[in-house]
Design an enzyme around this catalytic site. Structure first.
Site, PDB file in Angstrom:
ATOM      1  N   ARG A  27      -9.222  49.328 -35.359  1.00 27.94           N
ATOM      2  CA  ARG A  27      -9.656  50.056 -36.554  1.00 27.94           C
ATOM      3  C   ARG A  27     -11.174  50.071 -36.713  1.00 27.94           C
ATOM      4  NH1 ARG A  27      -5.301  50.736 -40.036  1.00 27.94           N
ATOM      5  NH2 ARG A  27      -6.677  51.119 -41.783  1.00 27.94           N
ATOM      6  N   GLU A 506      -8.359  69.493 -25.710  1.00 29.88           N
ATOM      7  CA  GLU A 506      -7.975  68.080 -25.660  1.00 29.88           C
ATOM      8  C   GLU A 506      -8.599  67.396 -24.438  1.00 29.88           C
ATOM      9  OE1 GLU A 506      -6.940  66.057 -27.663  1.00 29.88           O
ATOM     10  OE2 GLU A 506      -6.087  64.398 -26.549  1.00 29.88           O
ATOM     11  N   LYS A 510     -11.026  64.162 -24.796  1.00 30.11           N
ATOM     12  CA  LYS A 510     -10.757  62.877 -24.126  1.00 30.11           C
ATOM     13  C   LYS A 510     -11.975  62.440 -23.323  1.00 30.11           C
ATOM     14  CE  LYS A 510      -8.130  61.571 -25.861  1.00 30.11           C
ATOM     15  NZ  LYS A 510      -7.382  62.175 -26.914  1.00 30.11           N
TER      16      LYS A 510
HETATM   17  C1  AGP Z   1      -7.952  60.873 -30.633  1.00 23.74           C
HETATM   18  O1  AGP Z   1      -8.239  60.539 -29.318  1.00 23.74           O
HETATM   19  C2  AGP Z   1      -9.032  60.613 -31.560  1.00 23.74           C
HETATM   20  N1  AGP Z   1      -9.424  59.254 -31.547  1.00 23.74           N
HETATM   21  C3  AGP Z   1      -9.026  61.269 -32.914  1.00 23.74           C
HETATM   22  O2  AGP Z   1      -9.465  62.574 -32.730  1.00 23.74           O
HETATM   23  C4  AGP Z   1      -7.703  61.319 -33.691  1.00 23.74           C
HETATM   24  O3  AGP Z   1      -6.815  62.180 -33.063  1.00 23.74           O
HETATM   25  C5  AGP Z   1      -7.957  61.785 -35.125  1.00 23.74           C
HETATM   26  O4  AGP Z   1      -8.804  60.888 -35.759  1.00 23.74           O
HETATM   27  C6  AGP Z   1      -6.692  61.947 -35.912  1.00 23.74           C
HETATM   28  O5  AGP Z   1      -5.985  60.753 -35.987  1.00 23.74           O
HETATM   29  P1  AGP Z   1      -4.499  60.707 -36.487  1.00 23.74           P
HETATM   30  O6  AGP Z   1      -3.649  61.383 -35.495  1.00 23.74           O
HETATM   31  O7  AGP Z   1      -4.187  59.258 -36.627  1.00 23.74           O
HETATM   32  O8  AGP Z   1      -4.461  61.428 -37.797  1.00 23.74           O
END
Ligand code: AGP
Length: 631
Positions: A27, A506, A510
């Site tokens: 987190r 995507e 990544k």
């Molecule tokens: C994904 O690789 C990312 N770290 C980020 O974009 C993520 O998808 C976004 O913060 C949304 O998160 P969530 O799916 O938990 O809502």
């Protein structure tokens, strides 16, 4: 964003806090800190370190800190740089009150200015620090009333302070004059209480709790609680005492195990074939009488029959999955569908239209932007009091026990198991599968496709797991070798069209997230309208070209890039047309509808190996956090 752990009981707080923080490090990992009430002299002992939790562990791990009540925090910086002075816990001037917080106090400047005028000296740049100072002020006022119970005094003080705070928070407070007590509170940020015997642990997320107890009590918005080893007093915003039954954790889904992989992300990419197998088993169910396969939801789907349009709210990778979903829902199921950045939707929503389904997509179930956009949509529709415009809702999440699961009752659980790598992979895949399920359901309801066409898609999905397994193994090897060629690369362009345009986005996300290489995804046809100016020898172009509606167009767009000297990498089957690529990352020939599920695998693995080859922290990339619980 930011992880909170707090304990009260009979065991040493230090190791419980550090264990819990380790599970919450996804987190945020800008700094970490703990505060414990020393059980001998009743003083607060506070330790903090910049950077990852390991720095704090090295500092305090060998220390003998006596005390059974404590709070801990792992930070993702919002207000103030990631420095020790900004690390939580924050203390008041007397050093008796300590606070950890997740969220943003939006009116902190105004509060800080007032406190400074009163002579309070601040030690950090954070929004959080106003809270311990305000609590101390309240405690001083309450002392005049000579209340008998110090825990209740702390509860009243915190409650009074909360009414002055604007914004979102989850927080835990210690006061050395109430040495057994903890006060915790939440508003629009998650907080869960784990119930042990004669002890309690409170945390931002369940992985920090699972080794401690399987019995939890998720706090509701605006609730506040006093915890002592003797029990919990839980109150709502009207100060009404709350009594709720605790619930059980599904612990198998919380187990954090890297197996033999170097990084969680790598392991999670490898889990996708099995996840697909599980999804087929759980969701594609044959009716024993009619022989028809239907998608199996845990909620009544009758309301879907009246749906005329869909809007999807999501962020980041979840938004990319939603874009593939939107393509399927429009092109396969024939329902007009829009995808919105949740952060934009909240402040500029489209006009309300009747018979609309709103889908919130979030793997964590805690993304503040998505939750806030959904709340706004629900309340503006409820305010209308028009039956046709009432909110019709579905959540797609990996965490049905999260805030979105409490906000929306119709949940599609992607059941991907806990994802530790901050860069989402298997949860993206699970979200895609959920959208295939929804597209099949709507196509069956709306008769947008013939039974044969629908059954063909179902059978293609059923045949997917072995294909995926082979693809992961094959591309793991290919990507590991190819990663060496990216040592000096600074920019990469990803191209896709139609159903695979979101996969290009995507792929770029990544790569950016974990390798810090600048990357951008474009619909291949847009290149000539501007981005083509970026192309030169040192800018590789990765193009997804799968046979179908736009295959020839994508190949032509790739030709345009080749003419500008770009090194062309194709994510494509070996077939006529794909010889144009300088390097081919081969896909099996497949139906176009299925192609995103195949094309994303090489892109995930390539990003992974490029970052691993560069020696970067793949699972905890800089500046990111897994749950983005601030807006
Ligand atoms: C994904 O690789 C990312 N770290 C980020 O974009 C993520 O998808 C976004 O913060 C949304 O998160 P969530 O799916 O938990 O809502």
């Amino acid at each position: 964003m930011c992880g909170i752990v707090a304990v009260t009981g009979y065991r040493k707080a230090l190791s419980l806090l550090l264990d819990g923080l380790e599970k919450l490090e996804y987190r945020g990992y800008d700094s970490a800190g703990i505060a414990i009430v020393n059980s001998e002299n009743k003083e607060l002992v506070c330790n903090k370190s910049e950077g990852k939790l390991i720095n704090l562990i090295n500092k305090v791990g060998q220390k003998e800190i006596l005390g059974t009540v404590g709070i801990g925090h792992t930070r993702w910086a919002t207000h103030g740089k990631p420095e020790v002075k900004n690390a939580h816990p924050h203390l008041d001037s007397s050093g008796k009150v300590a606070v950890v917080q997740n969220g943003i106090i939006e009116n902190f400047l105004e509060l800080r200015n007032k406190l400074e005028e009163e002579g309070i000296i601040f030690k950090s740049d954070t929004d959080t620090e106003v809270i311990p100072h305000l609590i101390n002020k309240e405690l001083n006022n309450l002392k005049k009333l000579n209340l008998e119970d110090s825990g209740s005094t702390l509860l009243i003080a915190v409650r009074n302070v909360l009414s002055d705070l604007e914004g979102a928070y989850a927080l835990a407070v210690l006061w050395s004059d109430a040495p057994d007590s903890l006060v915790i509170a939440r508003r629009q940020a998650p907080l869960i209480i784990g119930l042990g015997e004669g002890e309690f642990i409170c945390a931002s997320d369940t992985p920090a709790i699972v080794d401690f107890t399987q019995t939890i009590l998720p706090m509701e918005d605006e609730e506040i609680a006093l915890l002592t080893p003797l029990g919990i007093e839980l109150y709502d915003s009207n100060n009404e005492r709350q009594y709720r039954n605790p619930i059980s954790l599904k612990c198998s889904e919380q187990v954090v195990d890297k197996k033999n992989f170097r990084h969680y992300m790598h392991k999670e990419i490898y889990e996708q074939p099995e996840l697909t197998q599980k999804w087929i088993k759980n969701y594609l169910i044959k009716n024993s009488e009619s022989g028809l396969i239907k998608v199996n939801y845990s909620f009544d789907t009758n309301f879907l029959e009246n749906i005329e349009r869909i809007q999807i709210l999501a962020c980041g990778t979840s938004r990319h999955a939603s874009m593939v979903g939107s393509y399927l829902l429009e092109q396969f199921a024939g329902i007009p569908t829009d995808v919105f950045y949740a952060s934009e939707f909240r402040y500029s929503p489209p006009p309300i239209l009747p018979n609309t389904l709103t889908i919130g997509v979030t793997q964590s179930g805690e993304t503040a932007d998505t939750l806030a956009a959904l709340s706004m949509e629900i309340s503006r529709r409820e305010d209308l009091k028009d039956e046709l415009c009432k909110p019709n809702l579905i959540a797609i999440t990996n965490r049905p026990d999260s805030s979105i699961g409490r906000q929306i009752s119709n949940v599609i659980d992607i059941s991907a198991g806990i994802e530790i790598g901050v860069a989402a992979t298997k949860t993206f895949f699970g979200q895609l599968l959920s959208f295939y399920g929804l597209a099949i359901t709507f196509a069956q309801i709306k008769r947008s496709k013939t039974d044969d066409e629908i059954n063909q898609l179902i059978s293609n999905l059923e045949n997917l797991p072995p294909l995926l397994k082979e693809l992961v193994d094959q591309h793991n090897e290919i990507s590991e070798k190819l990663a060496h060629d990216f040592s000096d690369i600074k920019d990469v362009i990803f191209l896709g069209r139609g159903i695979n345009y979101p996969i290009a986005l995507e792929g770029a996300l990544k790569l950016k997230e974990i390798s810090y290489i600048h990357a951008a995804g474009y619909p291949a046809g847009e290149m000539k309208h501007g981005p083509i100016a970026l192309l030169e020898k040192k800018v590789p172009v990765i193009s997804i070209a799968t046979p179908g509606k736009v295959f020839e167009k994508v190949i032509s767009n790739a030709q345009e890039a080749k003419a500008r000297d770009s090194y062309l990498i194709g994510i494509a089957p070996k077939c006529d047309g794909t010889e144009i690529f300088d390097y081919l990352m081969p896909l099996p020939l497949s139906d176009e509808w299925l192609s995103p599920l195949l094309a994303v695998i090489p892109l995930q693995l390539l990003s992974y190996h490029i970052a691993a080859h560069r020696g970067l922290d793949v699972d905890q990339p800089r500046n990111l956090a897994k749950s983005v619980t601030v807006e």
